[in-house]
Design an enzyme around this catalytic site. Structure first.
Site, mmCIF file in Angstrom:
data_model
loop_
_atom_site.group_PDB
_atom_site.id
_atom_site.type_symbol
_atom_site.label_atom_id
_atom_site.label_comp_id
_atom_site.label_asym_id
_atom_site.label_seq_id
_atom_site.Cartn_x
_atom_site.Cartn_y
_atom_site.Cartn_z
ATOM 1 N N ASP A 1 -22.892 -16.832 22.644
ATOM 2 C CA ASP A 1 -23.366 -17.453 23.874
ATOM 3 C C ASP A 1 -22.121 -18.053 24.543
ATOM 4 O O ASP A 1 -21.047 -18.151 23.939
ATOM 5 C CB ASP A 1 -24.428 -18.524 23.590
ATOM 6 C CG ASP A 1 -25.235 -18.863 24.847
ATOM 7 O OD1 ASP A 1 -24.783 -18.528 25.971
ATOM 8 O OD2 ASP A 1 -26.325 -19.464 24.724
HETATM 9 C C1 NOJ Z 1 -25.878 -19.887 28.349
HETATM 10 C C2 NOJ Z 1 -27.265 -19.428 28.040
HETATM 11 O O1 NOJ Z 1 -27.714 -20.043 26.843
HETATM 12 C C3 NOJ Z 1 -27.398 -17.913 27.917
HETATM 13 O O2 NOJ Z 1 -28.747 -17.583 27.792
HETATM 14 C C4 NOJ Z 1 -26.777 -17.237 29.108
HETATM 15 O O3 NOJ Z 1 -26.912 -15.846 29.012
HETATM 16 C C5 NOJ Z 1 -25.312 -17.659 29.198
HETATM 17 N N1 NOJ Z 1 -25.224 -19.109 29.339
HETATM 18 C C6 NOJ Z 1 -24.589 -17.013 30.365
HETATM 19 O O4 NOJ Z 1 -25.046 -17.558 31.554
#
Ligand code: NOJ
Length: 709
Positions: A252
């Site tokens: 993530d």
């Molecule tokens: C954090 C989020 O938890 C995730 O779901 C997302 O894809 C990424 N940021 C990128 O924006």
């Protein structure tokens, strides 16, 4: 192993599937990947596994291309309900909403349409679906996933992934794992036992891997003290060894915390990257023999294999994730005719919770001359080429069609509930009056007096990075609902939310209808009107439990850095069943305008690899419609499982008077529990009970069977 149940009858199919790409098997893809990766230098291996950094490029995350051998810069793009941050893309129903359809075709079609849009924009990876379990009713991102039940989430995840990847776009199963609250999301550690981890939280990821998902996103939190993105147990041992996941794991955004530890424990790509932990640091670690070169190649082989598997080497479109910030080229329009299915899927996901005196549907015969519509949630907030709702610019004004943060998509337009209802009412010469405000109570009640039926719209806005402190509907709209109900004897409440909402006015005698359309996407008003006026018979079912009071739920948001999932297997309805607590509306609940009879349950055969149970369903009412037939099982007592678990569901369309047989095939997967000592799924011996019904508490047919070996 085959997923879930099958159905032995011809089901009405109202949609045509888009053509799908014939994907390579992992074995075929690995042959190609091996060849390419063997020609790569260490620099190239680092380029492919390292994101270029935050806000670099048009995509949410981008890698660096290599030449000789050639491999493109990969574009990873949010999010789980449609393309984010670029115009001319559709806003699909949220995960929690499409889960409420309990409709495998709808789940797959939505995946296909989303996949087609990501492909059109040249995005190699769609950062979805999200499949975390709605363990805590107040959690801020429950709306992105598929609800509180692992089985439903598993089917929903697998169908969505199959749909997305049929367009040659790589799906990302996220957020792996136990990322069930936003509070302290980048620091908290979840203490969890192995059985709970497997039976509740791993289940949807396991089904995703069976569906061939290309990538898995590891989450921010720690599991038993170690960050998800450097956790040997969850990445190497469970995901890659036990589940035999052949694709790659990426972090993530900013969830990578080390180089050697992360890579050796299973992380294959860092996002959004920059050269802190991967890149130069990765190269040094290989040069210093802290990371084997074979492991560096394995990381890239996994990425390249997924790319070949989806046939992205065969003319995949170039990246067109342009933003509409006044530049000449706002990018390509990828919406095609997806609005049509967005409308259908929105309607298929509306859950009718109450319909006293058959107040709905509204037809020419209802004698209704005037409808009044109240509440901020009925009207428009944002229209046109709006970019996504970010965490900072909340989209909580006007009708709610999705949540906020990275899970929000571009919103090309919104057909508001007011517009949808007004247009349809006109056809019946019904007058529509309104007051689109939660605060103007006196105005609302004076209008309500003059109407035959009133609709009060309520919502609860949820977003990434914030959990709820309570489950009250927003803006104190409960006051408006109460006031309108005091004035008009046919008050219908419509709730747009991805979380459960408390309903303090629920027992008011004038509240004759309650609907939960969830977060339906851009066609919200049309989808709702299709249900209210009976053009479509409602068949949505709750993918979560709506409790009578907040304290009835098994778990809360913890503002701590370490906490245990002490409720273990008792998540959602399993807790309510085990503790004998009556919910207001149970998991799997939803009404129809017709009625269905369940008869003739029959266990055809039962053994530990294949058990077949059938039931006869008759549409006994006076309207055509679809029933969601649900199969729950109770395990032998010695298995120590919750009272019953969903293990099959089918959507059955029946014309009035028609009946048909529905058959559930329960394989080893549906009958097993996770045996910690042997680290295997095993089918316990003994007496199983099967409960087939219209919800987790509306069981219509029961049978039992023994499994002896
Ligand atoms: C954090 C989020 O938890 C995730 O779901 C997302 O894809 C990424 N940021 C990128 O924006």
């Amino acid at each position: 192993m085959k997923l879930s149940a099958s159905i032995v009858l011809l089901l009405a199919s109202t949609t045509t599937l888009v053509s799908s790409i014939d994907l390579l098997s992992w074995d075929e893809a690995y042959v190609k990947a091996d060849k390419l990766v063997n020609e790569m230098t260490l620099d190239q291996l680092a380029d492919i596994t390292t994101g270029r950094g935050l806000f670099i490029g048009k995509c949410t995350g981008t890698t660096t291309a290599t030449t000789n051998p050639d491999f493109p810069a990969l574009c990873l793009a949010d999010g789980p309900l449609g393309v984010r941050g670029t115009p001319f893309a559709s806003a699909f129903p949220a995960g929690i909403t499409i889960a409420a359809s309990f409709d495998k075709d709808a789940l797959r079609e939505r995946g296909q349409d989303m996949g087609a849009e990501f492909r059109g924009k040249g995005a190699h990876v769609q950062l979805g679906p999200a499949m975390n379990i709605a363990r805590v009713a107040k959690a801020g991102r429950n709306w992105e996933g598929f609800g509180e039940d692992p089985f439903l989430s598993g089917v929903a995840a697998a169908e969505t992934i199959t749909g997305i990847q049929s367009q040659g776009v790589i799906a990302a199963a996220k957020h792996y794992i136990v990322n069930e609250q936003e509070t302290n999301r980048m620091t908290h550690s979840v203490t969890i036992d192995d059985r709970t981890l497997h039976e509740i939280y791993l289940w949807p990821f396991a089904r995703s891997i069976e569906a061939g998902v290309g990538t898995v996103m590891c989450s921010y939190n720690k599991i038993n003290g170690t960050y998800a993105c450097e956790n040997d147990r969850v990445l190497n041992q469970i995901l890659k060894d036990e589940l035999d996941f052949k694709g790659w794991v990426h972090s993530d955004w900013l969830a990578t915390h080390s180089t050697t530890k992360a890579v050796n424990n299973g992380l294959d790509m860092t996002m959004p990257g920059g050269w802190v932990y991967f890149g130069g640091a990765l190269k040094n670690a290989v040069k210093n023999s802290k990371i084997e070169i074979t492991r560096a190649k394995d990381m890239v082989r996994r990425i390249v294999a997924a790319w070949y598997k989806m046939r992205q080497d065969e003319g995949f479109p170039s990246i067109k994730m342009n933003t509409n910030n006044g530049l000449q080229d706002p990018g390509i329009d990828v919406q095609a005719d997806h609005a049509k299915r967005i409308r259908q899927h929105g309607a298929a996901s509306v859950v009718l919770l109450r319909n006293k005196n058959n107040i709905l549907p509204i037809t020419a015969a209802s004698g209704i001359k005037k409808i009044a519509i109240f509440g901020d949630d009925a009207g428009l907030s944002r229209q046109g080429n709006n970019t996504s709702c970010s965490v900072v610019s909340k989209c909580d004004k006007g009708t709610l069609i999705q949540g906020g943060g990275s899970g929000a998509s571009n919103v090309p337009y919104i057909v508001s509930p007011l517009e949808g209802i007004t247009n349809r009412a006109k056809e019946l010469s019904i007058e529509v009056v309104s007051s689109i405000s939660d605060g103007k109570i006196a105005k609302a009640t004076s209008i309500a007096k003059t109407a035959d039926v009133t609709f009060v719209f309520a919502k609860k806005y949820s977003a990434e990075m914030s959990d709820h402190s309570n489950l009250k509907a927003d803006n104190n709209v409960d006051k408006l609902i109460q006031a309108v109900a005091n004035t008009n004897k046919n008050t219908i409440v419509v709730i747009h939310s991805g979380n459960a909402v408390m309903m303090p006015w629920e027992s008011h005698p004038n509240i004759t209808g309650i609907l939960w359309p969830g977060l339906p996407g851009q066609e919200t008003g049309n989808s709702l009107a299709d249900i209210l006026f009976g053009d479509i018979n409602p068949s949505g079912r709750l993918p979560i439990t709506i409790a009578k009071q907040e304290s009835d739920y098994p778990a809360d948001v913890y503002n701590k850095f370490e906490f245990e999932y002490t409720e273990r297997l008792l998540v959602g309805y399993k807790h309510f069943d085990a503790k004998g607590i009556d919910p207001l509306f149970e998991f799997g609940y939803g009404l129809s305008y017709t009625t269905f009879d369940y008869t003739h349950i029959k266990v055809h055969h039962a053994n530990n690899t294949s058990t077949k149970v059938s039931v006869q369903i008759k549409n006994s009412g006076d309207r055509d419609g679809a029933e969601i037939v649900q199969a729950y099982i109770s395990y032998p007592e010695a298995a120590y499982e919750p009272p019953k678990l969903l293990r099959g569901f089918e959507k059955v369309f029946l014309k009035k008077g028609q009946s048909n047989q529905v058959t559930f095939q329960l394989g080893k997967q549906e009958l097993s529990i996770w045996d910690v000592p042997s680290q295997q799924w095993v089918v316990p011996k003994g007496l199983f009970r099967i409960h087939i019904g219209a919800s987790s508490r509306d069981i219509r047919q029961r049978a039992s069977f023994h499994i002896n070996s």
